[in-house]
Scaffold this motif. Structure first.
Motif, PDB file in Angstrom:
ATOM      1  N   UNK A 113       0.817  -1.206   0.000  1.00  0.00           N
ATOM      2  CA  UNK A 113       0.000   0.000   0.000  1.00  0.00           C
ATOM      3  C   UNK A 113       0.857   1.265   0.000  1.00  0.00           C
ATOM      4  N   UNK A 114       2.014   1.210   0.638  1.00  0.00           N
ATOM      5  CA  UNK A 114       2.918   2.357   0.600  1.00  0.00           C
ATOM      6  C   UNK A 114       3.429   2.591  -0.824  1.00  0.00           C
ATOM      7  N   UNK A 115       3.724   1.498  -1.525  1.00  0.00           N
ATOM      8  CA  UNK A 115       4.128   1.615  -2.925  1.00  0.00           C
ATOM      9  C   UNK A 115       2.994   2.195  -3.765  1.00  0.00           C
ATOM     10  N   UNK A 116       1.785   1.731  -3.502  1.00  0.00           N
ATOM     11  CA  UNK A 116       0.622   2.236  -4.234  1.00  0.00           C
ATOM     12  C   UNK A 116       0.448   3.735  -3.991  1.00  0.00           C
ATOM     13  N   UNK A 117       0.618   4.165  -2.745  1.00  0.00           N
ATOM     14  CA  UNK A 117       0.470   5.583  -2.429  1.00  0.00           C
ATOM     15  C   UNK A 117       1.552   6.406  -3.116  1.00  0.00           C
ATOM     16  N   UNK A 118       2.742   5.840  -3.231  1.00  0.00           N
ATOM     17  CA  UNK A 118       3.809   6.538  -3.924  1.00  0.00           C
ATOM     18  C   UNK A 118       3.509   6.729  -5.401  1.00  0.00           C
ATOM     19  N   UNK A 119       2.757   5.828  -5.990  1.00  0.00           N
ATOM     20  CA  UNK A 119       2.437   5.909  -7.412  1.00  0.00           C
ATOM     21  C   UNK A 119       1.127   6.635  -7.685  1.00  0.00           C
ATOM     22  N   UNK A 120       0.132   6.457  -6.811  1.00  0.00           N
ATOM     23  CA  UNK A 120      -1.205   7.004  -7.073  1.00  0.00           C
ATOM     24  C   UNK A 120      -1.618   8.102  -6.094  1.00  0.00           C
ATOM     25  N   UNK A 121      -0.744   8.419  -5.134  1.00  0.00           N
ATOM     26  CA  UNK A 121      -1.081   9.458  -4.179  1.00  0.00           C
ATOM     27  C   UNK A 121      -2.207   9.042  -3.251  1.00  0.00           C
ATOM     28  N   UNK A 122      -2.989  10.008  -2.806  1.00  0.00           N
ATOM     29  CA  UNK A 122      -4.069   9.725  -1.861  1.00  0.00           C
ATOM     30  C   UNK A 122      -5.167   8.843  -2.461  1.00  0.00           C
ATOM     31  N   UNK A 123      -5.253   8.801  -3.788  1.00  0.00           N
ATOM     32  CA  UNK A 123      -6.273   7.956  -4.426  1.00  0.00           C
ATOM     33  C   UNK A 123      -6.075   6.478  -4.097  1.00  0.00           C
ATOM     34  N   UNK A 124      -4.855   6.104  -3.733  1.00  0.00           N
ATOM     35  CA  UNK A 124      -4.588   4.693  -3.422  1.00  0.00           C
ATOM     36  C   UNK A 124      -5.444   4.188  -2.272  1.00  0.00           C
ATOM     37  N   UNK A 125      -5.871   5.092  -1.402  1.00  0.00           N
ATOM     38  CA  UNK A 125      -6.678   4.696  -0.246  1.00  0.00           C
ATOM     39  C   UNK A 125      -8.170   4.872  -0.497  1.00  0.00           C
ATOM     40  N   UNK A 126      -8.560   5.204  -1.732  1.00  0.00           N
ATOM     41  CA  UNK A 126      -9.962   5.501  -2.006  1.00  0.00           C
ATOM     42  C   UNK A 126     -10.675   4.386  -2.769  1.00  0.00           C
ATOM     43  N   UNK A 127     -10.037   3.243  -2.894  1.00  0.00           N
ATOM     44  CA  UNK A 127     -10.633   2.181  -3.708  1.00  0.00           C
ATOM     45  C   UNK A 127     -11.898   1.602  -3.093  1.00  0.00           C
ATOM     46  N   UNK A 128     -12.091   1.799  -1.790  1.00  0.00           N
ATOM     47  CA  UNK A 128     -13.320   1.305  -1.156  1.00  0.00           C
ATOM     48  C   UNK A 128     -14.454   2.330  -1.213  1.00  0.00           C
ATOM     49  N   UNK A 129     -14.136   3.513  -1.718  1.00  0.00           N
ATOM     50  CA  UNK A 129     -15.131   4.572  -1.865  1.00  0.00           C
ATOM     51  C   UNK A 129     -15.953   4.306  -3.133  1.00  0.00           C
ATOM     52  N   UNK A 130     -17.195   3.877  -2.962  1.00  0.00           N
ATOM     53  CA  UNK A 130     -18.010   3.469  -4.111  1.00  0.00           C
ATOM     54  C   UNK A 130     -18.224   4.614  -5.086  1.00  0.00           C
ATOM     55  N   UNK A 131     -18.508   5.805  -4.581  1.00  0.00           N
ATOM     56  CA  UNK A 131     -18.748   6.949  -5.468  1.00  0.00           C
ATOM     57  C   UNK A 131     -17.499   7.288  -6.269  1.00  0.00           C
ATOM     58  N   UNK A 132     -16.334   7.280  -5.610  1.00  0.00           N
ATOM     59  CA  UNK A 132     -15.089   7.558  -6.329  1.00  0.00           C
ATOM     60  C   UNK A 132     -14.846   6.482  -7.383  1.00  0.00           C
ATOM     61  N   UNK A 133     -15.061   5.248  -7.013  1.00  0.00           N
ATOM     62  CA  UNK A 133     -14.837   4.121  -7.934  1.00  0.00           C
ATOM     63  C   UNK A 133     -15.719   4.250  -9.175  1.00  0.00           C
ATOM     64  N   UNK A 134     -16.978   4.604  -8.974  1.00  0.00           N
ATOM     65  CA  UNK A 134     -17.902   4.729 -10.099  1.00  0.00           C
ATOM     66  C   UNK A 134     -17.533   5.920 -10.978  1.00  0.00           C
ATOM     67  N   UNK A 135     -16.952   6.951 -10.375  1.00  0.00           N
ATOM     68  CA  UNK A 135     -16.590   8.147 -11.138  1.00  0.00           C
ATOM     69  C   UNK A 135     -15.262   7.994 -11.868  1.00  0.00           C
ATOM     70  N   UNK A 136     -14.415   7.072 -11.417  1.00  0.00           N
ATOM     71  CA  UNK A 136     -13.081   6.891 -12.016  1.00  0.00           C
ATOM     72  C   UNK A 136     -12.824   5.408 -12.320  1.00  0.00           C
ATOM     73  N   UNK A 137     -13.643   4.793 -13.178  1.00  0.00           N
ATOM     74  CA  UNK A 137     -13.499   3.347 -13.421  1.00  0.00           C
ATOM     75  C   UNK A 137     -12.152   2.949 -14.010  1.00  0.00           C
ATOM     76  N   UNK A 138     -11.614   3.755 -14.932  1.00  0.00           N
ATOM     77  CA  UNK A 138     -10.332   3.401 -15.558  1.00  0.00           C
ATOM     78  C   UNK A 138      -9.198   3.444 -14.530  1.00  0.00           C
ATOM     79  N   UNK A 139      -9.173   4.489 -13.713  1.00  0.00           N
ATOM     80  CA  UNK A 139      -8.126   4.586 -12.698  1.00  0.00           C
ATOM     81  C   UNK A 139      -8.259   3.484 -11.667  1.00  0.00           C
ATOM     82  N   UNK A 140      -9.486   3.205 -11.277  1.00  0.00           N
ATOM     83  CA  UNK A 140      -9.700   2.137 -10.299  1.00  0.00           C
ATOM     84  C   UNK A 140      -9.172   0.810 -10.841  1.00  0.00           C
ATOM     85  N   UNK A 141      -9.487   0.517 -12.090  1.00  0.00           N
ATOM     86  CA  UNK A 141      -9.030  -0.745 -12.676  1.00  0.00           C
ATOM     87  C   UNK A 141      -7.507  -0.780 -12.772  1.00  0.00           C
ATOM     88  N   UNK A 142      -6.911   0.362 -13.143  1.00  0.00           N
ATOM     89  CA  UNK A 142      -5.443   0.434 -13.196  1.00  0.00           C
ATOM     90  C   UNK A 142      -4.832   0.160 -11.820  1.00  0.00           C
TER      91      UNK A 142
END
Length: 299
Positions: free
Chosen positions: A240-269
């Motif tokens: 998760x630390x590596x993920x945060x280094x690459x994706x910033x604060x978004x790395x911790x937002x994958x459980x946020x349903x609204x964010x996930x629905x708004x950013x499907x490509x980033x979530x999948x990446x």
């Protein structure tokens, strides 16, 4: 034909016997003609008694009828005259179905019910297997906790390829594959995957069932290195630390349903990248982490 009845008669049972009887009865006149010709040819220029001719005729008739019966019982012939046999051959040509039938009778009932529903709606068996892929995926996830580490790694590679193809078709399909919505079609049930990917998916399901069967026996045949829970949690935090280094604060937002629905490509990446980072660990750790991650036990 109701429910699962189309899957109820295995090869060689009553239906096949009656069809073989019917074939013999229908061809009996042909056998009689052939027997008559053989008797006539074999007695040419001779004058045998009527009783002898009758006995010869009955003997050859019995031989040809028996041969017809034997031929009608051959698997290749049964698959042509008996639709139930042909259906069973189609079912067992699918490695996932064959493995589920071998290792889990209760799951076989679920798969048969799903297949029967699709076939009843007019789908060919091959298409029905595509349409019920979401069920295969769900059953595989349930069993993954009992599978060995190498099988978990293999499943990650297969699912990574599946998600890549879904994302290429439509990022939303990638999200729906991971997070289905009740009442909406699941992308895995659509003909999105290539033929090779579909074959790999079905084999992976079969491998999970085989591995899980061994894991459930607890007979000491499995030799996976033991990974302590604390070590597993520590390694996941590093991921998760590596993920945060690459994706910033978004790395911790994958459980946020609204964010996930708004950013499907980033979530999948992010999901794909997380699996890649886990796969970079040594095999035992990677397998143990993936086993938990792909079942949804860690996020």
């Amino acid at each position: 034909m109701n429910g699962n009845s189309m899957f109820a008669i295995p090869p060689g049972q009553q239906a096949g016997l009656w069809l073989s009887y019917a074939v013999v009865m229908l061809l009996l006149p042909v056998c009689a003609v052939i027997a008559g010709v053989v008797v006539g040819v074999s007695n040419r220029n001779q004058a045998p008694e009527d009783g002898s001719l009758v006995r010869q005729f009955l003997l050859f008739l019995a031989i040809f009828a028996a041969a017809t019966w034997g031929i009608s019982r051959l698997p290749s012939i049964q698959s042509r005259i008996n639709p139930e046999v042909k259906l069973q051959e189609q079912l067992h040509a699918n490695v996932a179905y064959e493995a589920i039938e071998k290792y889990s009778p209760s799951d076989t009932v679920k798969v048969q019910a799903a297949l029967a529903k699709e076939v009843a709606s007019g789908a060919r068996v091959a298409d029905a297997f595509v349409r019920i892929r979401p069920l295969f995926a769900a059953l595989a996830r349930e069993r993954l906790g009992f599978a060995d580490q190498a099988t978990a790694v293999m499943w990650a590679h297969v699912m990574g390829d599946v998600l890549q193809q879904m994302k290429a078709a439509d990022p939303q399909k990638c999200v729906r594959t991971l997070h289905p919505l009740a009442g909406t079609p699941q992308p895995l049930s659509e003909p999105v995957l290539s033929e090779e990917s579909n074959a790999a998916f079905m084999k992976a399901v079969a491998d999970i069932y085989a591995s899980a069967s061994t894991g459930m026996r607890n007979d000491g045949t499995r030799k996976d290195p033991r990974i302590e829970l604390q070590a597993l949690q520590t390694e996941y935090r590093l991921v998760m630390e590596q993920m945060k280094g690459e994706f910033g604060d978004d790395a911790a937002r994958t459980k946020d349903i609204q964010w996930r629905e708004a950013h499907p490509a980033m979530y999948c990446d992010m999901v794909l990248r997380k699996m890649q980072l886990i796969l970079q660990r040594e095999p035992a750790m990677a397998g143990s982490l993936l086993r938990e991650y792909l079942r949804g036990d860690i996020h």
